[in-house]
Design a protein around this motif. Structure first.
Motif, PDB file in Angstrom:
ATOM      1  N   GLY A 171       0.823  -1.201   0.000  1.00 13.65           N
ATOM      2  CA  GLY A 171       0.000   0.000   0.000  1.00 13.65           C
ATOM      3  C   GLY A 171       0.855   1.249   0.000  1.00 13.65           C
ATOM      4  N   PHE A 172       0.213   2.389  -0.222  1.00  8.28           N
ATOM      5  CA  PHE A 172       0.913   3.658  -0.316  1.00  8.28           C
ATOM      6  C   PHE A 172       0.865   4.439   0.999  1.00  8.28           C
ATOM      7  CE2 PHE A 172      -0.165   2.992  -4.852  1.00  8.28           C
ATOM      8  CZ  PHE A 172       1.105   3.118  -5.392  1.00  8.28           C
ATOM      9  N   MET A 173       1.766   5.411   1.111  1.00  2.53           N
ATOM     10  CA  MET A 173       1.811   6.333   2.235  1.00  2.53           C
ATOM     11  C   MET A 173       1.122   7.635   1.878  1.00  2.53           C
ATOM     12  SD  MET A 173       5.845   5.828   3.119  1.00  2.53           S
ATOM     13  CE  MET A 173       5.936   7.444   3.889  1.00  2.53           C
ATOM     14  N   ALA A 174       0.561   8.306   2.897  1.00  3.44           N
ATOM     15  CA  ALA A 174       0.013   9.646   2.708  1.00  3.44           C
ATOM     16  C   ALA A 174       1.075  10.700   3.000  1.00  3.44           C
ATOM     17  CB  ALA A 174      -1.198   9.865   3.603  1.00  3.44           C
ATOM     18  N   ASN A 175       1.825  10.525   4.081  1.00  5.58           N
ATOM     19  CA  ASN A 175       2.920  11.413   4.462  1.00  5.58           C
ATOM     20  C   ASN A 175       3.716  10.725   5.561  1.00  5.58           C
ATOM     21  OD1 ASN A 175       1.546  12.358   7.098  1.00  5.58           O
ATOM     22  ND2 ASN A 175       0.048  12.953   5.531  1.00  5.58           N
ATOM     23  N   GLU A 176       4.409  11.499   6.387  1.00  2.00           N
ATOM     24  CA  GLU A 176       5.272  10.913   7.411  1.00  2.00           C
ATOM     25  C   GLU A 176       5.140  11.669   8.731  1.00  2.00           C
ATOM     26  OE1 GLU A 176       9.024   9.544   4.633  1.00  2.00           O
ATOM     27  OE2 GLU A 176       8.530  11.666   4.831  1.00  2.00           O
ATOM     28  N   TYR A 177       5.417  10.971   9.817  1.00  2.17           N
ATOM     29  CA  TYR A 177       5.483  11.598  11.130  1.00  2.17           C
ATOM     30  C   TYR A 177       6.839  12.293  11.298  1.00  2.17           C
ATOM     31  CZ  TYR A 177       1.300   8.973  12.509  1.00  2.17           C
ATOM     32  OH  TYR A 177       0.023   8.480  12.587  1.00  2.17           O
ATOM     33  N   PRO A 178       6.991  13.162  12.288  1.00  2.60           N
ATOM     34  CA  PRO A 178       8.269  13.849  12.494  1.00  2.60           C
ATOM     35  C   PRO A 178       9.418  12.874  12.741  1.00  2.60           C
ATOM     36  CG  PRO A 178       6.529  14.933  13.724  1.00  2.60           C
ATOM     37  CD  PRO A 178       5.937  13.658  13.198  1.00  2.60           C
ATOM     38  N   TRP A 208       8.638   7.836  10.571  1.00  3.72           N
ATOM     39  CA  TRP A 208       7.773   6.701  10.262  1.00  3.72           C
ATOM     40  C   TRP A 208       6.621   7.105   9.364  1.00  3.72           C
ATOM     41  CZ3 TRP A 208      10.485   2.721  11.101  1.00  3.72           C
ATOM     42  CH2 TRP A 208      11.373   2.672  12.185  1.00  3.72           C
ATOM     43  N   PRO A 209       6.093   6.156   8.579  1.00  4.05           N
ATOM     44  CA  PRO A 209       5.072   6.502   7.581  1.00  4.05           C
ATOM     45  C   PRO A 209       3.678   6.699   8.170  1.00  4.05           C
ATOM     46  CG  PRO A 209       5.499   4.150   7.541  1.00  4.05           C
ATOM     47  CD  PRO A 209       6.507   4.744   8.492  1.00  4.05           C
ATOM     48  N   VAL A 210       2.956   7.614   7.555  1.00  2.00           N
ATOM     49  CA  VAL A 210       1.511   7.733   7.767  1.00  2.00           C
ATOM     50  C   VAL A 210       0.875   7.023   6.570  1.00  2.00           C
ATOM     51  CG1 VAL A 210      -0.461   9.278   7.968  1.00  2.00           C
ATOM     52  CG2 VAL A 210       1.751   9.930   8.971  1.00  2.00           C
ATOM     53  N   LEU A 211       0.280   5.887   6.811  1.00  2.00           N
ATOM     54  CA  LEU A 211      -0.262   5.081   5.726  1.00  2.00           C
ATOM     55  C   LEU A 211      -1.608   5.611   5.259  1.00  2.00           C
ATOM     56  CD1 LEU A 211       0.562   1.579   7.261  1.00  2.00           C
ATOM     57  CD2 LEU A 211       1.931   2.911   5.641  1.00  2.00           C
TER      58      LEU A 211
END
Length: 300
Positions: A171-178, A208-211
């Protein structure tokens, strides 16, 4: 001063020539450390790992070069594999690779394609430089030929216009955590590298990724995850999820192939940690087919 008979000189010359031919034949048969001439295998009996870091179309993570170095060094030290480091996608193909060069007009450029490698580590970014045929060849190498795919940091933000990529990696990521890190936990301690982190929640300092919400439970086998019990309301809101599903290290089968996603590695220091390296090496070895691991998909 005695004169050396002509017949003796001739015998010596023939001996040297024979020795040279034997040495060349031995070299062509393969040998350690690249001691052979193309198109032989310079590393017979070794697993071959193709490490691709083509960032021409996306974000240039400064840690990529260090990641490549760590992966190459782990292979040398463990003896498990030989890494081939590339910053282009030329070798991601199942077709012969042709080079336009006056020096190598007749070929023999020692170029390998996907058939030579046992697994690919992908560290690229953006939409990539691969042709549609190269993409199809990569999918076929994993899904049909049973090769491995290892993913480094932020690979879920690549190839948004290539749906098969998302299916292959989970699956893809939306963005990332700090990058300061978050609390994580072991989900599958049968992976020895994961079990080494202990049973409790711990701070894992990296990005880390925001899925994406479409990254559904049951699409991968989670090895490590963010700990939902330790997340702040802001962090949960940023995730856009209500199912507490936050895998950050996972594995899955893809057809006959093996996919291992190690989403950490934004920081150089992260890759210098022995426990992190041990977990990454375990995933690489599994992707190469050197070991068996539990990759049962998470229950929906």
């Amino acid at each position: 001063m005695k004169t050396i008979p002509r017949w003796l000189l001739l015998c010596g010359a023939l001996g040297l020539a024979a020795g040279g031919v034997q040495a060349q034949q031995a070299a062509s048969a393969g040998g350690p450390g690249g001691l052979c001439n193309a198109p032989c295998d310079p590393y017979p009996g070794k697993k071959k790992l193709l490490v691709i870091a083509d960032v021409q179309s996306g974000f240039h993570h400064t840690s990529i070069n260090h990641t490549m170095a760590v992966i190459e060094e782990m292979g040398r030290k463990s003896g498990d594999y030989v890494a081939f480091l590339r910053t282009d996608s030329q070798l991601i193909t199942k077709s012969p690779v042709k080079v336009t060069s006056a020096r190598y007009a007749r070929g023999n450029t020692n170029i390998r394609n996907l058939d030579y490698f046992d697994a690919v580590v992908f560290l690229g970014s953006g939409e990539g430089t691969m042709s549609d045929q190269q993409k199809a060849d990569l999918i076929a190498a994993i899904h049909d030929d049973g090769k491995g795919l290892v993913l480094g940091h932020a690979q879920g933000v690549n190839f948004y216009n290539w749906p098969e990529w998302g299916q292959m990696i989970g699956g893809f990521m939306a963005n990332e955590y700090p990058v300061s890190g978050m609390k994580a936990k072991v989900v599958d301690p049968s992976w020895k590298g994961a079990a080494a982190f202990g049973k409790g929640s711990f701070l894992w300092a990296d990005q880390w990724p925001v899925l994406k919400p479409e990254f559904t439970r049951g699409s991968v086998h989670t090895i490590m995850a963010l700990d939902p019990a330790a997340m702040t309301p802001e962090q949960k809101a940023r995730s856009g999820r209500s199912d507490d599903y936050y895998p950050i290290v996972w594995a899955k089968n893809y057809g006959k192939g093996r996919v291992f996603n190690f989403t950490g590695g934004h920081r150089d220091e992260f890759l210098d940690e022995p426990k992190n390296q041990a977990l990454l090496l375990e995933g690489i070895d599994w992707a190469l087919g050197l070991r068996s691991e539990n990759v049962t998909l998470d229950k929906p």
